[in-house]
Design a protein around this motif. Structure first.
Motif, PDB file in Angstrom:
ATOM      1  N   ASP A 129       0.838  -1.210   0.000  1.00 23.62           N
ATOM      2  CA  ASP A 129       0.000   0.000   0.000  1.00 23.62           C
ATOM      3  C   ASP A 129       0.868   1.253   0.000  1.00 23.62           C
ATOM      4  OD1 ASP A 129      -2.357  -1.346  -0.056  1.00 23.62           O
ATOM      5  OD2 ASP A 129      -2.803  -1.120   2.081  1.00 23.62           O
ATOM      6  N   ALA A 130       1.871   1.251   0.884  1.00 21.55           N
ATOM      7  CA  ALA A 130       2.740   2.429   1.006  1.00 21.55           C
ATOM      8  C   ALA A 130       3.494   2.696  -0.293  1.00 21.55           C
ATOM      9  CB  ALA A 130       3.719   2.232   2.166  1.00 21.55           C
ATOM     10  N   CYS A 131       3.800   1.625  -1.029  1.00 20.06           N
ATOM     11  CA  CYS A 131       4.553   1.769  -2.283  1.00 20.06           C
ATOM     12  C   CYS A 131       3.633   1.962  -3.486  1.00 20.06           C
ATOM     13  CB  CYS A 131       5.418   0.531  -2.523  1.00 20.06           C
ATOM     14  SG  CYS A 131       6.654   0.237  -1.249  1.00 20.06           S
ATOM     15  N   GLY A 132       2.316   1.905  -3.258  1.00 24.26           N
ATOM     16  CA  GLY A 132       1.388   2.009  -4.385  1.00 24.26           C
ATOM     17  C   GLY A 132       1.453   0.794  -5.297  1.00 24.26           C
ATOM     18  N   LYS A 133       1.837  -0.355  -4.736  1.00 20.15           N
ATOM     19  CA  LYS A 133       1.948  -1.597  -5.523  1.00 20.15           C
ATOM     20  C   LYS A 133       1.056  -2.653  -4.897  1.00 20.15           C
ATOM     21  CE  LYS A 133       4.665   0.351  -8.249  1.00 20.15           C
ATOM     22  NZ  LYS A 133       4.207   0.626  -9.603  1.00 20.15           N
ATOM     23  N   ARG A 134       1.033  -3.827  -5.495  1.00 20.51           N
ATOM     24  CA  ARG A 134       0.215  -4.912  -4.960  1.00 20.51           C
ATOM     25  C   ARG A 134       1.083  -6.070  -4.505  1.00 20.51           C
ATOM     26  NH1 ARG A 134      -5.070  -4.795  -6.850  1.00 20.51           N
ATOM     27  NH2 ARG A 134      -5.461  -6.210  -5.114  1.00 20.51           N
ATOM     28  N   TYR A 135       0.665  -6.696  -3.402  1.00 17.39           N
ATOM     29  CA  TYR A 135       1.205  -7.991  -2.988  1.00 17.39           C
ATOM     30  C   TYR A 135       0.074  -8.998  -3.173  1.00 17.39           C
ATOM     31  CZ  TYR A 135       2.358 -11.777   0.284  1.00 17.39           C
ATOM     32  OH  TYR A 135       2.565 -13.009   0.855  1.00 17.39           O
ATOM     33  N   LEU A 136       0.228  -9.907  -4.123  1.00 23.02           N
ATOM     34  CA  LEU A 136      -0.831 -10.874  -4.433  1.00 23.02           C
ATOM     35  C   LEU A 136      -0.257 -12.295  -4.390  1.00 23.02           C
ATOM     36  CD1 LEU A 136      -2.633  -8.953  -7.341  1.00 23.02           C
ATOM     37  CD2 LEU A 136      -3.380  -9.167  -4.966  1.00 23.02           C
ATOM     38  N   PHE A 137      -1.117 -13.283  -4.121  1.00 25.95           N
ATOM     39  CA  PHE A 137      -0.612 -14.621  -3.736  1.00 25.95           C
ATOM     40  C   PHE A 137      -1.660 -15.699  -4.009  1.00 25.95           C
ATOM     41  CE2 PHE A 137      -1.833 -11.679  -0.325  1.00 25.95           C
ATOM     42  CZ  PHE A 137      -3.058 -12.209   0.012  1.00 25.95           C
ATOM     43  N   GLU A 138      -2.376 -15.556  -5.142  1.00 26.11           N
ATOM     44  CA  GLU A 138      -3.461 -16.500  -5.419  1.00 26.11           C
ATOM     45  C   GLU A 138      -3.018 -17.946  -5.385  1.00 26.11           C
ATOM     46  OE1 GLU A 138      -6.395 -17.465  -5.018  1.00 26.11           O
ATOM     47  OE2 GLU A 138      -7.271 -15.887  -6.226  1.00 26.11           O
ATOM     48  N   SER A 139      -1.799 -18.231  -5.832  1.00 20.05           N
ATOM     49  CA  SER A 139      -1.372 -19.629  -5.964  1.00 20.05           C
ATOM     50  C   SER A 139      -0.919 -20.260  -4.661  1.00 20.05           C
ATOM     51  CB  SER A 139      -0.222 -19.722  -6.971  1.00 20.05           C
ATOM     52  OG  SER A 139      -0.692 -19.409  -8.249  1.00 20.05           O
ATOM     53  N   ALA A 140      -0.899 -19.504  -3.571  1.00 20.03           N
ATOM     54  CA  ALA A 140      -0.366 -20.055  -2.324  1.00 20.03           C
ATOM     55  C   ALA A 140      -1.278 -21.132  -1.730  1.00 20.03           C
ATOM     56  CB  ALA A 140      -0.143 -18.935  -1.301  1.00 20.03           C
ATOM     57  N   VAL A 141      -2.557 -21.080  -2.057  1.00 17.35           N
ATOM     58  CA  VAL A 141      -3.529 -22.048  -1.551  1.00 17.35           C
ATOM     59  C   VAL A 141      -4.345 -22.547  -2.740  1.00 17.35           C
ATOM     60  CG1 VAL A 141      -5.564 -22.349  -0.074  1.00 17.35           C
ATOM     61  CG2 VAL A 141      -3.692 -20.877   0.682  1.00 17.35           C
ATOM     62  N   MET A 142      -4.617 -23.829  -2.825  1.00 17.42           N
ATOM     63  CA  MET A 142      -5.414 -24.423  -3.901  1.00 17.42           C
ATOM     64  C   MET A 142      -4.781 -24.252  -5.280  1.00 17.42           C
ATOM     65  SD  MET A 142      -9.500 -24.242  -3.186  1.00 17.42           S
ATOM     66  CE  MET A 142     -10.016 -25.296  -4.544  1.00 17.42           C
ATOM     67  N   ASP A 143      -3.448 -24.122  -5.315  1.00 20.09           N
ATOM     68  CA  ASP A 143      -2.716 -24.245  -6.594  1.00 20.09           C
ATOM     69  C   ASP A 143      -3.257 -23.394  -7.736  1.00 20.09           C
ATOM     70  OD1 ASP A 143      -1.278 -26.125  -5.276  1.00 20.09           O
ATOM     71  OD2 ASP A 143      -1.803 -27.805  -6.584  1.00 20.09           O
ATOM     72  N   GLY A 144      -3.681 -22.179  -7.469  1.00 17.15           N
ATOM     73  CA  GLY A 144      -4.073 -21.312  -8.579  1.00 17.15           C
ATOM     74  C   GLY A 144      -5.559 -21.252  -8.849  1.00 17.15           C
ATOM     75  N   ALA A 145      -6.356 -22.125  -8.227  1.00 12.67           N
ATOM     76  CA  ALA A 145      -7.806 -21.962  -8.323  1.00 12.67           C
ATOM     77  C   ALA A 145      -8.193 -20.726  -7.508  1.00 12.67           C
ATOM     78  CB  ALA A 145      -8.516 -23.202  -7.787  1.00 12.67           C
ATOM     79  N   PRO A 146      -9.264 -20.035  -7.897  1.00 11.53           N
ATOM     80  CA  PRO A 146      -9.584 -18.779  -7.213  1.00 11.53           C
ATOM     81  C   PRO A 146      -9.965 -18.973  -5.751  1.00 11.53           C
ATOM     82  CG  PRO A 146     -10.862 -19.025  -9.250  1.00 11.53           C
ATOM     83  CD  PRO A 146     -10.184 -20.332  -9.005  1.00 11.53           C
ATOM     84  N   VAL A 147      -9.198 -18.391  -4.874  1.00  7.66           N
ATOM     85  CA  VAL A 147      -9.505 -18.360  -3.439  1.00  7.66           C
ATOM     86  C   VAL A 147      -9.537 -16.891  -3.006  1.00  7.66           C
ATOM     87  CG1 VAL A 147      -8.719 -18.969  -1.115  1.00  7.66           C
ATOM     88  CG2 VAL A 147      -8.423 -20.595  -3.004  1.00  7.66           C
ATOM     89  N   PHE A 148      -8.389 -16.242  -3.091  1.00  5.69           N
ATOM     90  CA  PHE A 148      -8.297 -14.865  -2.604  1.00  5.69           C
ATOM     91  C   PHE A 148      -8.967 -13.891  -3.571  1.00  5.69           C
ATOM     92  CE2 PHE A 148      -4.660 -17.246  -0.868  1.00  5.69           C
ATOM     93  CZ  PHE A 148      -5.060 -17.243   0.458  1.00  5.69           C
ATOM     94  N   SER A 149      -8.784 -14.109  -4.879  1.00  6.98           N
ATOM     95  CA  SER A 149      -9.449 -13.221  -5.845  1.00  6.98           C
ATOM     96  C   SER A 149     -10.961 -13.424  -5.788  1.00  6.98           C
ATOM     97  CB  SER A 149      -8.917 -13.462  -7.258  1.00  6.98           C
ATOM     98  OG  SER A 149      -9.201 -14.779  -7.690  1.00  6.98           O
TER      99      SER A 149
END
Lengths: 331, 331
Positions: A129-149
């Motif tokens: 947030d402070a850098c105006g960028k994103r930290y995203l990690f969809e693949s960390a759980v369920m191998d890339g199937a949509p969880v966090f998104s």
């Protein structure tokens, strides 16, 4: 047309699948999203820190050999860093330091790694947030199937209350081997042959892999602040083989199930082998299939997402989808 | 803080559930998204066109009685119109005209209605773009479970190839009644008692409801341009009751299944009763549960979404999630 410089941190099975996926989507990225990309850096234990601002050919990586992550980021100047190095579940390191460096160098940090997610989710999110960028990690759980998104984009204020699922395919493969008459160790050998077991298979069968993923889900989607040691954890090694076979014959097979359940203002997590009743939303799980079942105010019987037989391209796709999302290309 | 004026077009079961959902989320909308809302208009066949810029109390709707949709939109001046009037599957009217008017008056058009979606998707989407507004319709298929938002936000360039699912809960309820020994007509009566059958239950059991939903999915997610008459359609009335019972005993029950399959550069759609094999991703369907199974390049075994026993709040939630998305409140 916007051009993005990308860096790969880790270049094993998933990294190679991501390179292939990006290449196969190059035309569609241009035509649908007005996006071009170039790989300006790749790093792994084997390759070292390779950077070349004019572009690295991933089929034969070459370029300037940098001496550490900061030097590498200075030379490669990426807009996006894909992080997919081996997991250290106990500290999240060195991935956590690398992701921090990526954000501080002005790149989006996209990670398939649950270690830094569990140990650094809040810190990395604040830094992003402070850098105006994103930290995203969809693949960390369920191998890339949509969880966090899914939660972020499709389930706003849905009133999530609880979740349960099968998150560790190795455990299912081992249990199915035992159901067929093999031993736990023979089942582990089979999972290793399939290339799905972690380097230390005990990590999967003893429930650590599920525990770490539960922490990630609990912390991101349920506002908890769990670490793996907080998770009540029981693996599949203590199961009696005859019971496992009888449960299968009975139509109520054992699976290694992770659960997140409400506990006052927050949630608790536990992982244990459980028998799955016929008709249960988790009853579809066989082989390497992963499943997550959510309970929410607005879904009276729950909402289930199942990813059948994912492969490394599926994991790579989670990183790819995060990339498209991070650069704001989605409608 | 941004304040939004909302209008309800249609105020039956779903409209009332949406009013309740909005009220229950008022604090969270403020705290999480910095969003306030006010209802400035409500319209239904029973109420007429009621507008009041200072706010309508939906528990006892009162205000200026307008003479048509344009007069109503002029008086209520909504930022968002929720459209959920009864369906006319053959023309999409009058909902199509109403949604056009909403967009032309500068409102986001959020619709639970598959009629205008099938008959006006491209036109309404273009009009929304031209007006700088959104036309969204998550609840038109699968009762508010993520379908369109899932594809839009979670599956960019996933290489969707095909889809199949159970989209009409009435058909399942009727088939289960036949499995228990009742007749088709008794099953229809049961679905009507549950309040899930369309006004004309033939619409559900003859496959029209599924056909219309397949057109919506095919046109939005697969780039097709199908109308319901293009869908190869076979309902459940022609099934022999003894066969239905035997299939259930056999563990391979009949379900009314809609399929979208590739056909050269586009796709075809068909709906027919099919026997569901044990272990099939659609095998979880009983009662009013809805399921969609996608085939895509990046999901080798497919990705399944199941909504178990949705209720009117689930449908209302699809409209609510579209609202949060339309106003750009999602991260």
């Amino acid at each position: 047309m916007t051009a993005y410089d990308l860096c790969f941190l880790g270049f094993g099975t998933v990294g190679k699948a991501l390179a292939g996926l990006l290449a196969s989507r190059r035309t569609e990225l241009r035509e649908r999203y007005d996006v071009e990309y170039r790989i300006t850096g790749v790093a792994s234990r084997r390759l070292g820190w390779i950077a070349r601002a004019s572009g690295v050919d991933l089929s034969a990586p070459a370029g300037r050999l940098c001496h550490d992550v900061n030097d590498w980021l200075d030379r490669a100047r990426p807009h996006v860093v894909f992080e997919m190095i081996p997991l250290d579940p106990h500290t999240g390191q060195p991935a956590l330091d690398y992701l921090r460096a990526a954000l501080e160098h002005g790149a989006h940090a996209i990670s398939a790694n649950k270690g830094p997610l569990v140990h650094g989710y809040r810190e990395l999110s604040r830094l992003a947030d402070a850098c105006g960028k994103r930290y995203l990690f969809e693949s960390a759980v369920m191998d890339g199937a949509p969880v966090f998104s899914l939660a972020r984009h499709c389930l706003p204020l849905a009133g999530l209350r609880a979740a349960r699922g099968v998150f560790t395919s190795t455990a299912t493969v081992v249990l199915e081997a035992v159901e067929e008459g093999l031993s736990i160790d023979e089942g582990i050998a089979r999972a290793q042959q399939l290339g799905i077991a972690e380097a230390d298979p005990g990590y999967d069968v003893d429930g650590w892999d599920t525990a770490v993923k539960l922490c990630a889900v609990a912390n991101v989607l349920f506002g908890a602040a769990l670490v793996p040691a907080d998770v009540r954890r029981e693996g599949i090694r203590s199961l009696d083989a005859a019971h496992v076979r009888a449960a299968r014959r009975d139509g109520r097979p054992y699976r290694l199930i992770g659960r997140i359940a409400p506990d006052g203002d927050t949630v608790t997590a536990r992982v244990a082998p459980e028998r799955v009743e016929p008709g249960d939303p988790l009853g579809v799980v066989h082989g390497t299939t992963l499943v997550m079942h959510y309970q929410a105010d607005v879904f009276p019987g729950g909402l289930t997402v199942v990813s059948h037989d994912p492969d490394p391209t599926t994991t790579a796709y989670g990183l790819f989808a995060d990339f498209v999302s991070a650069i704001g290309a989605l409608a």
